[in-house]
Design a protein around this motif. Structure first.
Motif, PDB file in Angstrom:
ATOM      1  N   CYS A  38       0.933  -1.165  -0.036  1.00  0.00           N
ATOM      2  CA  CYS A  38      -0.106   0.083   0.104  1.00  0.00           C
ATOM      3  C   CYS A  38       0.964   1.207  -0.188  1.00  0.00           C
ATOM      4  O   CYS A  38       1.922   1.266   0.823  1.00  0.00           O
ATOM      5  N   GLY A  39       0.686   2.285  -0.880  1.00  0.00           N
ATOM      6  CA  GLY A  39       1.428   3.389  -1.165  1.00  0.00           C
ATOM      7  C   GLY A  39       0.889   4.289   0.199  1.00  0.00           C
ATOM      8  O   GLY A  39      -0.149   4.136   0.549  1.00  0.00           O
ATOM      9  N   VAL A  40       1.601   5.459   0.264  1.00  0.00           N
ATOM     10  CA  VAL A  40       1.404   6.528   1.257  1.00  0.00           C
ATOM     11  C   VAL A  40       1.124   7.761   0.796  1.00  0.00           C
ATOM     12  O   VAL A  40       2.166   8.288   0.300  1.00  0.00           O
ATOM     13  N   CYS A  41      -0.212   7.896   0.689  1.00  0.00           N
ATOM     14  CA  CYS A  41      -0.453   9.439  -0.208  1.00  0.00           C
ATOM     15  C   CYS A  41      -0.445  10.334   0.849  1.00  0.00           C
ATOM     16  O   CYS A  41      -1.149  10.247   1.976  1.00  0.00           O
ATOM     17  N   PRO A  58     -12.573   5.220  14.256  1.00  0.00           N
ATOM     18  CA  PRO A  58     -11.288   5.026  13.737  1.00  0.00           C
ATOM     19  C   PRO A  58     -11.284   5.194  12.181  1.00  0.00           C
ATOM     20  O   PRO A  58     -12.063   4.691  11.734  1.00  0.00           O
ATOM     21  N   CYS A  59      -9.781   5.243  11.793  1.00  0.00           N
ATOM     22  CA  CYS A  59      -9.820   5.270  10.332  1.00  0.00           C
ATOM     23  C   CYS A  59      -8.737   4.529   9.827  1.00  0.00           C
ATOM     24  O   CYS A  59      -7.509   4.956  10.212  1.00  0.00           O
ATOM     25  N   VAL A  60      -8.705   3.602   8.962  1.00  0.00           N
ATOM     26  CA  VAL A  60      -7.608   2.771   8.282  1.00  0.00           C
ATOM     27  C   VAL A  60      -7.408   3.706   7.099  1.00  0.00           C
ATOM     28  O   VAL A  60      -8.150   3.466   6.049  1.00  0.00           O
ATOM     29  N   PRO A  61      -6.292   4.185   6.813  1.00  0.00           N
ATOM     30  CA  PRO A  61      -6.076   4.954   5.664  1.00  0.00           C
ATOM     31  C   PRO A  61      -5.502   3.927   4.492  1.00  0.00           C
ATOM     32  O   PRO A  61      -5.282   3.046   4.850  1.00  0.00           O
ATOM     33  N   GLY A  62      -5.270   4.669   3.306  1.00  0.00           N
ATOM     34  CA  GLY A  62      -4.450   3.683   2.274  1.00  0.00           C
ATOM     35  C   GLY A  62      -5.520   3.604   1.015  1.00  0.00           C
ATOM     36  O   GLY A  62      -6.406   2.903   1.138  1.00  0.00           O
ATOM     37  N   HIS A  63      -4.966   4.191  -0.158  1.00  0.00           N
ATOM     38  CA  HIS A  63      -5.956   3.884  -1.143  1.00  0.00           C
ATOM     39  C   HIS A  63      -5.011   3.634  -2.495  1.00  0.00           C
ATOM     40  O   HIS A  63      -5.297   4.083  -3.702  1.00  0.00           O
ATOM     41  N   GLY A 129      -6.253   0.577   2.883  1.00  0.00           N
ATOM     42  CA  GLY A 129      -5.303  -0.536   2.652  1.00  0.00           C
ATOM     43  C   GLY A 129      -3.809  -0.678   3.566  1.00  0.00           C
ATOM     44  O   GLY A 129      -3.394  -1.476   3.243  1.00  0.00           O
ATOM     45  N   TYR A 130      -4.213   0.118   4.737  1.00  0.00           N
ATOM     46  CA  TYR A 130      -2.883  -0.013   5.545  1.00  0.00           C
ATOM     47  C   TYR A 130      -3.495  -1.354   6.650  1.00  0.00           C
ATOM     48  O   TYR A 130      -3.621  -1.333   7.605  1.00  0.00           O
ATOM     49  N   SER A 131      -3.680  -2.493   5.951  1.00  0.00           N
ATOM     50  CA  SER A 131      -4.636  -3.504   6.419  1.00  0.00           C
ATOM     51  C   SER A 131      -4.137  -4.620   5.624  1.00  0.00           C
ATOM     52  O   SER A 131      -3.693  -4.812   4.660  1.00  0.00           O
ATOM     53  N   ASN A 132      -4.827  -5.914   6.097  1.00  0.00           N
ATOM     54  CA  ASN A 132      -4.362  -7.338   5.473  1.00  0.00           C
ATOM     55  C   ASN A 132      -5.271  -7.674   4.227  1.00  0.00           C
ATOM     56  O   ASN A 132      -4.882  -8.581   3.460  1.00  0.00           O
ATOM     57  N   ASN A 133      -6.565  -7.125   4.289  1.00  0.00           N
ATOM     58  CA  ASN A 133      -7.390  -7.578   3.187  1.00  0.00           C
ATOM     59  C   ASN A 133      -8.379  -6.247   2.993  1.00  0.00           C
ATOM     60  O   ASN A 133      -8.554  -5.438   3.732  1.00  0.00           O
TER      61      ASN A 133
END
Ligand code: NAP
Ligand code: ZN
Length: 348
Positions: A38-41, A58-63, A129-133
């Protein structure tokens, strides 16, 4: 439900920390993806720090997501288990409005659903996407060529398409003079694409230390934007300028650099709106415009173009445990030129 875990912001001011959550069961058009990269924007930082004022925690970032398909719903036709795929900034739209029908889902009149930080049509908060699935409708999933380094492909899902789309829309190519402002994640992709499309490309930067890299990445010329005399020399010469800057800055010197009928396109989204002198528009009939990511068809076109030309982002690979330091470095414009998180570092 699908069990998931990743790193989340719990509020605007504290570091991201490990977080467990659930995602929906597979619906018939859904794809279940195991995330590898996952890239970091910079948008991940603006959003989780509530700089745009609309964060929900809570917010899991990542796109900028790359992964492998693990399972598909009963009606999925585009993908099968084992396929390498990507997911970008949006995961839904109304699919019926004129923009969606034109393949420009990012401008959906009914409203898009962002990959993180929004309620989807099922009433669940989207998590990124800072996550496993991730579980996503196949319409918002893209084929990825296994020929390219997947860590460098991840940033194409946002930084890539966000710069590719306006450069195509405004027909950047040979015999055009194009400026790219800011050599960060978006900027370095804009530079690569503009150069690849055959335009005479000038990189504007505030960082003298990036001059050599800008030339290596395809700049015909580099202008230090703090140098007023150098900026004045560029007056009335550009057909198109793409602004990828993440922080408030003065736009007028760049408007003056556009030729008659030239276009200034905003893709950077700082927390405070800019103030401009309208005289810089009307005396030369210049346009001040904006653009957001790209449609699903164009995103696939961009990924295929990159596979054909061997274009990827320049990445610094990190482990998820380093994400908070990475955020600080992005804010200081100290990343060459995108962080990509190796999601295997997340563990079980
Ligand atoms: P980034 O990697 O941090 O790059 C931004 C660059 O802007 C920096 O590397 C720096 O380049 C320059 N910069 C930073 N602070 C500055 C300042 N105070 N004055 C002048 N220049 C400055 O960020 P990114 O991930 O590329 O994202 C850039 C912006 O685009 C963010 O606001 C993000 O939210 C937005 N975005 C928009 C879209 C869209 O669809 N429109 C999509 C993704 C991101 P130099 O060191 O070369 O000066
Ligand atoms: Zn982004």
């Amino acid at each position: 439900m699908t069990q998931s875990h990743g790193y989340a912001a719990q509020d605007a001011t504290t570091p991201l920390t490990p977080f467990r959550f659930t995602r929906r069961e597979l619906h018939e058009h859904d794809v279940h993806i195991e995330i590898q990269w996952c890239g970091v924007c910079h948008s991940d930082i603006h959003f989780t720090r509530n700089e745009w004022g609309d964060a929900i925690y809570p917010c899991v970032p990542g796109h900028e997501i790359i992964g492998t398909v693990k399972a598909v719903g009963s009606a999925v036709t585009k993908f099968k288990p084992g396929d390498l795929v990507g997911v970008g900034v949006i995961v839904d739209s109304d699919r019926t409005c004129p923009s969606c029908k034109a393949g420009e889902e990012q401008y959906c009149e009914g409203g898009t659903t962002l990959t993180y930080g929004q309620k989807d049509k099922y009433g669940d908060m989207t998590q990124g996407g800072y996550s496993n699935n991730i579980v996503t409708d196949e319409h918002f999933v893209h084929r990825v060529s296994p020929k390219l380094n997947p860590a460098g492909v991840a940033p194409l899902l946002c930084a890539g398409i966000t710069t590719y789309s306006p450069l195509r829309h405004w027909k950047v190519g040979p015999n055009k003079k194009v400026g790219i402002i800011g050599l960060g994640g978006l900027g370095h992709m804009g530079l690569k694409f503009s150069h690849s499309f055959g335009a005479h490309t000038v990189q504007f930067t505030t960082s003298e230390s990036k001059i050599a890299d800008a030339k290596r990445l395809g700049a015909d010329d580099v202008v230090i934007s703090k140098d007023r005399a150098a900026m004045k020399k560029e007056a009335n010469s550009f057909d198109f300028i793409l602004d990828t800057v993440s922080a408030p800055h003065d736009i007028d010197p760049y408007l003056e650099a556009l030729r008659r009928d030239g276009t200034y396109c905003q893709v950077g989204l700082p927390e405070k709106p800019p103030v401009i002198n309208p005289g810089n528009l009307l005396f030369k009939r210049r346009s001040w415009s904006g653009s957001i990511i790209g449609g699903m068809r164009e995103t696939q076109e961009m990924l295929d173009y990159c596979a054909e030309k061997g274009i990827t982002a320049d990445v610094e690979v990190i482990r998820i445990q380093e994400i908070n330091e990475a955020f600080e470095r992005v804010v200081k414009a100290d990343v060459k030129y995108r962080f990509a998180i190796d999601m295997s570092s997340l563990g079980a």
